[in-house]
Each structure stands twice: as C-alpha cells, then as structure tokens.
Design a protein around this motif. Structure first.
Motif, PDB file in Angstrom:
ATOM      1  N   ASN A  19       0.761  27.774  46.014  1.00  0.00           N
ATOM      2  CA  ASN A  19       1.423  27.728  47.309  1.00  0.00           C
ATOM      3  C   ASN A  19       0.344  27.888  48.381  1.00  0.00           C
ATOM      4  OD1 ASN A  19       3.941  27.769  48.980  1.00  0.00           O
ATOM      5  ND2 ASN A  19       3.046  29.712  49.606  1.00  0.00           N
ATOM      6  N   GLU A  50      -0.186  28.277  52.406  1.00  0.00           N
ATOM      7  CA  GLU A  50       0.561  28.628  53.614  1.00  0.00           C
ATOM      8  C   GLU A  50      -0.376  28.633  54.817  1.00  0.00           C
ATOM      9  OE1 GLU A  50       3.544  32.167  55.225  1.00  0.00           O
ATOM     10  OE2 GLU A  50       2.608  32.345  53.261  1.00  0.00           O
ATOM     11  N   ASN A  51       0.007  27.919  55.854  1.00  0.00           N
ATOM     12  CA  ASN A  51      -0.799  27.831  57.069  1.00  0.00           C
ATOM     13  C   ASN A  51      -0.436  28.983  58.008  1.00  0.00           C
ATOM     14  OD1 ASN A  51      -2.201  27.175  59.347  1.00  0.00           O
ATOM     15  ND2 ASN A  51      -1.237  25.184  59.662  1.00  0.00           N
ATOM     16  N   LEU A  62       0.201  20.590  57.025  1.00  0.00           N
ATOM     17  CA  LEU A  62       0.954  21.833  57.212  1.00  0.00           C
ATOM     18  C   LEU A  62       0.872  22.250  58.666  1.00  0.00           C
ATOM     19  CD1 LEU A  62      -0.472  21.953  54.208  1.00  0.00           C
ATOM     20  CD2 LEU A  62       0.591  24.180  54.202  1.00  0.00           C
ATOM     21  N   SER A 114       4.431  25.920  54.620  1.00  0.00           N
ATOM     22  CA  SER A 114       3.753  26.033  53.333  1.00  0.00           C
ATOM     23  C   SER A 114       4.017  24.792  52.490  1.00  0.00           C
ATOM     24  CB  SER A 114       4.176  27.300  52.597  1.00  0.00           C
ATOM     25  OG  SER A 114       5.542  27.258  52.287  1.00  0.00           O
ATOM     26  N   THR A 135       3.800  23.630  48.229  1.00  0.00           N
ATOM     27  CA  THR A 135       3.646  24.092  46.861  1.00  0.00           C
ATOM     28  C   THR A 135       3.518  22.891  45.936  1.00  0.00           C
ATOM     29  OG1 THR A 135       4.964  26.069  47.310  1.00  0.00           O
ATOM     30  CG2 THR A 135       4.719  25.441  45.008  1.00  0.00           C
TER      31      THR A 135
END
Length: 128
Positions: free
Chosen positions: A36, A38-39, A76, A81, A83
C-alpha cells in the motif's frame, strides 16, 4: 506488516507464502506481497519506476528494475493511496526484499526516490 515513511510517502507491506505455487523438492518457494502506497504530501505524485534488491538465503542477491508497478504508473493525489499485489520466487525458505520507487512530483516535475523498507520472506514452518 512493515511500514515506513520516506519523502512524505508511506509504504506498508504484507507478505504471504504461496504454498500452492511452491515446490520444496525443486528449491522453488513462491511469495506474494501486498504493498500500500499512501501519499501524505500536499502535492500529487506519480510512481514512475521501481528498483528491488532481492536477497535469497542461499547467498544470492538479485536486482530487478522496471517502469511502474504491475504494468501501471499510478497517480496519487494528496491523502490518496494505491494498493497492488505482486510476487517473488526464492530458491530457499528465507529471504528478504527492499528497494525504492522513483516518484514524480506532478507540480514541480521533480523526480525523487522513496525507500521501500526491507521485509522478510519466510516459509511459515521456518518460524517454529
């Protein structure tokens, strides 16, 4: 799960041994990993490429490089996020992976590297 934040991007990794695709007699051990991304920054980013360092406990290290992840170069936006699931084959029951993603800041068009923390690939019976 292993997680780390680098350059404002959080990387979280889960691994799973794939017994049904493995064959110990032929030194073939298959692992899946779910990542995953995530920004956590305040600007949009695009994942441009990846570089993996794959260590196998037989003493072998492989380097794998390529564009994007699983055939995509995801974008992103802030707080978004992405995945994906991929896999890795080892010749032994124990190994690890680490690496980096090359990301593009879509506001400044600056490339920057995000570290992928090291994570272990271990056949479950080796943990006993």
């Amino acid at each position: 799960m292993v997680s780390a934040i680098s350059e404002g991007i959080k990387i979280s990794i889960e691994t799973m041994f794939q017994e049904q695709y493995s064959n110990a007699e032929n030194d073939h051990f298959m692992f899946a990993y779910k990542i995953n991304i995530e920004n956590l920054t305040d600007f949009p980013v695009q994942l441009m490429s990846r570089k993996w360092f794959i260590f196998d406990s037989i003493g072998e290290t492989r380097i794998v490089e390529g564009e994007g992840v699983v055939g995509l170069k995801p974008i992103l936006t802030p707080n978004e996020s992405y995945t994906y699931v991929s896999g890795c084959q080892l010749k032994s029951e124990i190994g690890s992976m680490r690496g980096k993603y090359s990301m593009l800041n879509l506001h400044t068009e600056r490339l920057f590297d995000v570290e992928i923390p090291e994570f272990e690939l271990i056949v479950p019976f080796k943990l006993n």
